[in-house]
Write a protein that holds these residues in place. Structure first.
Motif, short mmCIF file in Angstrom:
data_model
loop_
_atom_site.label_atom_id
_atom_site.label_comp_id
_atom_site.label_asym_id
_atom_site.label_seq_id
_atom_site.Cartn_x
_atom_site.Cartn_y
_atom_site.Cartn_z
N VAL A 100 0.28 -0.85 0.32
CA VAL A 100 0.14 0.27 -0.24
C VAL A 100 0.98 1.57 -0.54
CG1 VAL A 100 -0.86 2.24 1.06
CG2 VAL A 100 -1.88 -1.24 1.24
N ASN A 101 0.42 2.30 -0.59
CA ASN A 101 1.35 3.57 -0.75
C ASN A 101 0.52 4.58 0.12
OD1 ASN A 101 3.46 5.91 -1.62
ND2 ASN A 101 2.34 5.72 -3.71
N ALA A 102 0.56 4.19 1.18
CA ALA A 102 -0.36 5.04 1.99
C ALA A 102 0.30 6.13 2.31
CB ALA A 102 -0.49 5.04 3.45
N ARG A 103 0.49 7.60 2.58
CA ARG A 103 0.31 8.75 3.06
C ARG A 103 1.20 9.25 3.38
NH1 ARG A 103 -0.36 13.39 5.27
NH2 ARG A 103 0.98 15.44 5.16
N THR A 104 1.06 8.32 4.74
CA THR A 104 1.35 8.35 6.03
C THR A 104 0.48 7.15 6.74
OG1 THR A 104 -0.06 8.89 7.05
CG2 THR A 104 1.34 10.69 6.85
N GLY A 105 2.03 6.51 7.67
CA GLY A 105 1.04 4.62 7.94
C GLY A 105 1.70 3.73 7.02
N SER A 106 0.57 3.20 7.33
CA SER A 106 0.49 1.55 6.21
C SER A 106 -0.92 1.48 5.65
CB SER A 106 1.21 0.35 6.45
OG SER A 106 0.48 1.03 8.31
N ALA A 107 -2.09 2.74 5.94
CA ALA A 107 -4.01 1.90 5.78
C ALA A 107 -4.19 3.45 4.39
CB ALA A 107 -3.92 1.62 6.29
N VAL A 108 -4.89 2.26 4.07
CA VAL A 108 -5.89 3.96 3.30
C VAL A 108 -7.17 3.58 2.92
CG1 VAL A 108 -3.89 4.19 1.85
CG2 VAL A 108 -4.83 2.56 0.95
N VAL A 109 -8.25 3.88 2.32
CA VAL A 109 -9.17 3.26 2.39
C VAL A 109 -9.68 4.02 0.66
CG1 VAL A 109 -11.64 4.04 2.68
CG2 VAL A 109 -10.63 3.46 3.52
N ALA A 110 -10.47 3.59 0.20
CA ALA A 110 -10.47 3.94 -1.26
C ALA A 110 -12.04 4.18 -1.45
CB ALA A 110 -10.02 3.01 -1.98
N VAL A 111 -12.45 5.03 -2.41
CA VAL A 111 -14.07 5.24 -2.08
C VAL A 111 -14.92 5.05 -4.02
CG1 VAL A 111 -14.76 6.08 -0.04
CG2 VAL A 111 -14.26 7.63 -2.09
N PHE A 112 -15.54 4.97 -4.38
CA PHE A 112 -15.70 4.68 -5.50
C PHE A 112 -16.89 5.76 -5.74
CE2 PHE A 112 -18.75 3.59 -9.52
CZ PHE A 112 -18.05 3.19 -10.07
N SER A 113 -15.95 7.45 -6.34
CA SER A 113 -16.78 8.52 -6.43
C SER A 113 -17.75 9.22 -7.08
CB SER A 113 -16.07 9.57 -6.07
OG SER A 113 -14.67 9.28 -6.66
N TYR A 114 -17.21 8.26 -8.81
CA TYR A 114 -18.18 9.17 -9.42
C TYR A 114 -17.54 7.45 -11.15
CZ TYR A 114 -19.51 11.15 -13.66
OH TYR A 114 -20.85 11.45 -15.11
N ASN A 115 -19.37 6.97 -11.64
CA ASN A 115 -19.43 6.75 -12.39
C ASN A 115 -19.45 7.19 -13.81
OD1 ASN A 115 -20.97 4.02 -14.39
ND2 ASN A 115 -19.36 2.75 -12.65
N PHE A 116 -19.26 7.21 -15.07
CA PHE A 116 -19.79 7.49 -16.31
C PHE A 116 -20.89 7.20 -16.74
CE2 PHE A 116 -18.82 7.96 -20.63
CZ PHE A 116 -18.94 9.71 -20.92
N PHE A 117 -20.82 5.72 -16.64
CA PHE A 117 -22.58 5.56 -17.32
C PHE A 117 -23.64 5.80 -16.03
CE2 PHE A 117 -18.68 2.97 -19.23
CZ PHE A 117 -19.63 3.57 -20.20
N PHE A 118 -23.34 5.10 -14.68
CA PHE A 118 -23.82 5.14 -13.22
C PHE A 118 -23.87 6.56 -12.69
CE2 PHE A 118 -23.87 0.83 -14.80
CZ PHE A 118 -25.33 0.52 -15.70
N SER A 119 -24.14 7.93 -13.24
CA SER A 119 -23.62 9.19 -12.24
C SER A 119 -24.07 9.57 -10.73
CB SER A 119 -23.62 10.51 -13.32
OG SER A 119 -24.67 10.23 -13.40
#
Length: 142
Positions: free
Chosen positions: A53-72
């Motif tokens: 994981v390439n975290a800004r600090t530490g060793s964890a990140v969270v990823a969210v789905f923020s937009y979908n071109f087909f299902f806005s």
């Protein structure tokens, strides 16, 4: 000079309920999904969900789905209950970091934060219709 106590528990997502094997936000201590969306949780303790994981600090990140071109209207949200209530007329600083995931060709704007006296939950994966108190300018794609 005044210092502010961090009111966000587990602000860098380091503390786990268990080392993630399903890459689910439910494995991250204190953090939740505000909808039926499934935000991803990556931690270096996991070979499956975070090895490297390439975290800004530490060793964890969270990823969210923020937009979908087909299902806005589809979104994922993360939320946390603050350690203490916010006080009226008191100034606070909110800071969080966002980056485009590797291999993604489109950025979004309007990343926002919403403060509520209660946790939110919506039983679908659509946009949650609230008025955000803090919002990134649409002229500043992230």
């Amino acid at each position: 000079m005044f210092a502010q106590t961090n009111l966000v528990p587990n602000p860098s997502f380091e503390d786990t309920v268990i080392c993630p094997s399903s890459c689910s936000i439910s494995d991250c201590q204190n953090w939740f999904s505000a909808s039926n969306g499934t935000p991803d949780y990556y931690h270096n303790c996991s070979f499956i969900c975070g090895n490297g994981v390439n975290a800004r600090t530490g060793s964890a990140v969270v990823a969210v789905f923020s937009y979908n071109f087909f299902f806005s209207n589809i979104r994922e949200y993360i939320e946390v209950e603050l350690i203490d209530s916010l006080e009226p007329e008191k100034k606070y600083c909110l800071e969080f970091y966002v980056r485009l995931n590797n291999g993604i060709n489109y950025a979004v704007n309007n990343i926002a934060a919403f403060f509520s006296p209660t946790l939110l939950y919506q039983s679908n994966i659509n946009h949650i219709n609230v008025i955000h108190q803090i919002i990134n300018s649409s002229a500043n794609p992230l």
